[in-house]
Design an enzyme around this catalytic site. Structure first.
Site, short mmCIF file in Angstrom:
data_model
loop_
_atom_site.label_atom_id
_atom_site.label_comp_id
_atom_site.label_asym_id
_atom_site.label_seq_id
_atom_site.Cartn_x
_atom_site.Cartn_y
_atom_site.Cartn_z
N LYS A 103 1.13 -1.40 0.08
CA LYS A 103 -0.10 0.16 0.01
C LYS A 103 0.75 1.09 -0.22
O LYS A 103 0.62 1.66 -0.44
CB LYS A 103 -0.78 0.04 1.19
CG LYS A 103 -2.31 -1.04 1.57
CD LYS A 103 -2.88 -0.12 2.43
CE LYS A 103 -2.41 -0.32 3.74
NZ LYS A 103 -1.86 -1.45 4.17
N ARG A 163 -0.29 -8.09 14.16
CA ARG A 163 -1.06 -7.12 13.32
C ARG A 163 -2.09 -7.65 11.95
O ARG A 163 -3.04 -7.11 11.33
CB ARG A 163 0.03 -6.11 12.37
CG ARG A 163 0.91 -5.49 13.82
CD ARG A 163 1.51 -4.61 13.03
NE ARG A 163 2.07 -3.71 12.33
CZ ARG A 163 3.21 -3.96 10.43
NH1 ARG A 163 4.38 -4.87 11.07
NH2 ARG A 163 2.93 -2.79 10.21
N ARG A 221 11.91 -2.54 11.22
CA ARG A 221 10.92 -2.02 12.11
C ARG A 221 10.39 -3.35 13.48
O ARG A 221 10.54 -3.89 13.83
CB ARG A 221 9.77 -1.55 11.80
CG ARG A 221 9.50 -0.42 10.74
CD ARG A 221 8.50 -0.04 9.26
NE ARG A 221 7.31 -0.72 10.14
CZ ARG A 221 5.76 -0.15 9.73
NH1 ARG A 221 6.75 0.78 9.15
NH2 ARG A 221 4.96 -0.69 10.34
N ARG A 245 -9.37 1.79 9.80
CA ARG A 245 -8.15 0.40 10.35
C ARG A 245 -9.17 -0.45 11.22
O ARG A 245 -9.63 -2.41 10.85
CB ARG A 245 -7.14 0.76 11.49
CG ARG A 245 -5.58 1.03 10.84
CD ARG A 245 -5.07 -0.34 10.08
NE ARG A 245 -3.60 -0.71 10.83
CZ ARG A 245 -2.96 0.00 10.12
NH1 ARG A 245 -2.72 0.35 9.58
NH2 ARG A 245 -1.85 -0.35 10.70
N ARG A 275 11.43 -7.07 5.73
CA ARG A 275 12.10 -5.80 5.38
C ARG A 275 12.93 -5.30 5.91
O ARG A 275 12.58 -5.39 7.40
CB ARG A 275 9.48 -5.59 4.88
CG ARG A 275 9.44 -3.48 4.95
CD ARG A 275 8.53 -3.89 4.85
NE ARG A 275 7.69 -4.05 6.17
CZ ARG A 275 6.34 -2.63 6.24
NH1 ARG A 275 6.01 -2.30 4.93
NH2 ARG A 275 6.05 -2.66 6.89
P1 AMP Z 1 1.18 0.89 8.96
O1 AMP Z 1 2.85 1.87 9.87
O2 AMP Z 1 0.12 1.47 8.74
O3 AMP Z 1 1.21 -0.69 9.33
O4 AMP Z 1 1.14 1.20 11.19
C1 AMP Z 1 1.91 0.84 12.39
C2 AMP Z 1 1.19 0.79 13.37
O5 AMP Z 1 0.62 2.52 13.80
C3 AMP Z 1 0.90 0.32 13.22
O6 AMP Z 1 0.51 -0.94 13.67
C4 AMP Z 1 -0.89 1.12 14.73
O7 AMP Z 1 0.03 0.66 15.75
C5 AMP Z 1 -0.05 2.48 14.19
N1 AMP Z 1 -1.78 2.70 13.85
C6 AMP Z 1 -1.07 3.18 11.97
N2 AMP Z 1 -2.74 3.54 11.51
C7 AMP Z 1 -3.49 3.11 12.60
C8 AMP Z 1 -4.71 3.61 12.93
N3 AMP Z 1 -5.41 3.87 11.42
N4 AMP Z 1 -5.71 3.42 13.57
C9 AMP Z 1 -4.82 2.90 15.23
N5 AMP Z 1 -3.39 2.35 15.43
C10 AMP Z 1 -2.84 3.02 13.64
#
Ligand code: AMP
Length: 206
Positions: free
Chosen positions: A13, A160, A149, A88, A122
């Protein structure tokens, strides 16, 4: 055009959002990047979000929804935006519907097992956020240092992906009822997925 990108972590994405940003000239809004940026600037929001992120948990909806609402009301979003990582869950989806109407939801279709394999390998650039190939020590785009990360460790990845299947996937049905979901095959290479994306956009805009 107001676009939401939906898909399991590791589906590409973020990478494709950057392509879309260049193709459509509308801002790419990644909630994950906003939280990581806030943490690297040592803000209160960043410190709070980091605790949830490291465990692979979601940051509470009150915080996330408020943040996105403010961001999409900014001047640069007046012609649209690309939301990556938000909403989410259904609660966030409904909160978004109360603020604005989404035109297109791109659902990045990928087997969660493949997503897991991609994520454990990754590495990510700490400077520009670019996901890089395993084994590289600096980002091929900007030369920044890369790290694995904390939330790309096996336990956090499993959590996740579980949260995605349980909480995020129902959003596909929610948006399907509005007739705005288009499926994108994201099982191939980045280049192949970009090709699929261009085709999808062409068809949607016709
Ligand atoms: P991502 O880079 O999108 O995988 O996001 C990394 C982390 O940020 C997630 O595992 C959540 O802890 C937090 N996060 C990102 N977007 C959201 C969201 N829409 N709602 C809640 N937590 C979020």
């Amino acid at each position: 055009m107001k676009i939401v990108l939906l898909g399991v972590q590791g589906c590409g994405k973020g990478t494709q959002a950057k392509n879309l940003n260049e193709m459509l000239n509308i801002p790419h809004i990644s909630t994950g990047d906003i939280f990581r940026g806030a943490f690297s600037r040592n803000t209160e929001l960043g410190t709070l979000a980091k605790q949830y992120m490291d465990r692979g948990d979601l940051v509470p909806d009150e915080i996330t929804c408020g943040l996105v609402s403010e961001r999409i009301n900014e001047e640069d979003c007046k012609n649209g935006f690309i939301l990556d990582g938000f909403p989410r869950n259904l609660n966030q989806g409904k909160a978004l519907s109360n603020i604005t109407n989404i035109d297109l939801v791109i659902y990045f279709n990928l087997d969660p097992k493949i997503a897991y394999e991609r994520l454990v390998q990754r590495v990510t650039c700490t400077k520009c956020g670019n996901p890089c190939m395993p084994g590289v020590t600096e980002c091929p785009k900007c030369g920044g240092p890369v790290v694995h990360r904390d939330d790309d460790k096996p336990e956090a990845i499993k959590k996740r992906i579980d949260i995605f299947l349980k909480d995020t996937l129902p959003l596909a049905d929610y948006y399907n009822e509005l007739g705005i979901v288009r499926k994108l095959d994201s099982s191939g290479s980045v280049e192949q997925t970009t090709k699929n994306l261009k085709k999808l956009l062409g068809e949607f805009c016709d």
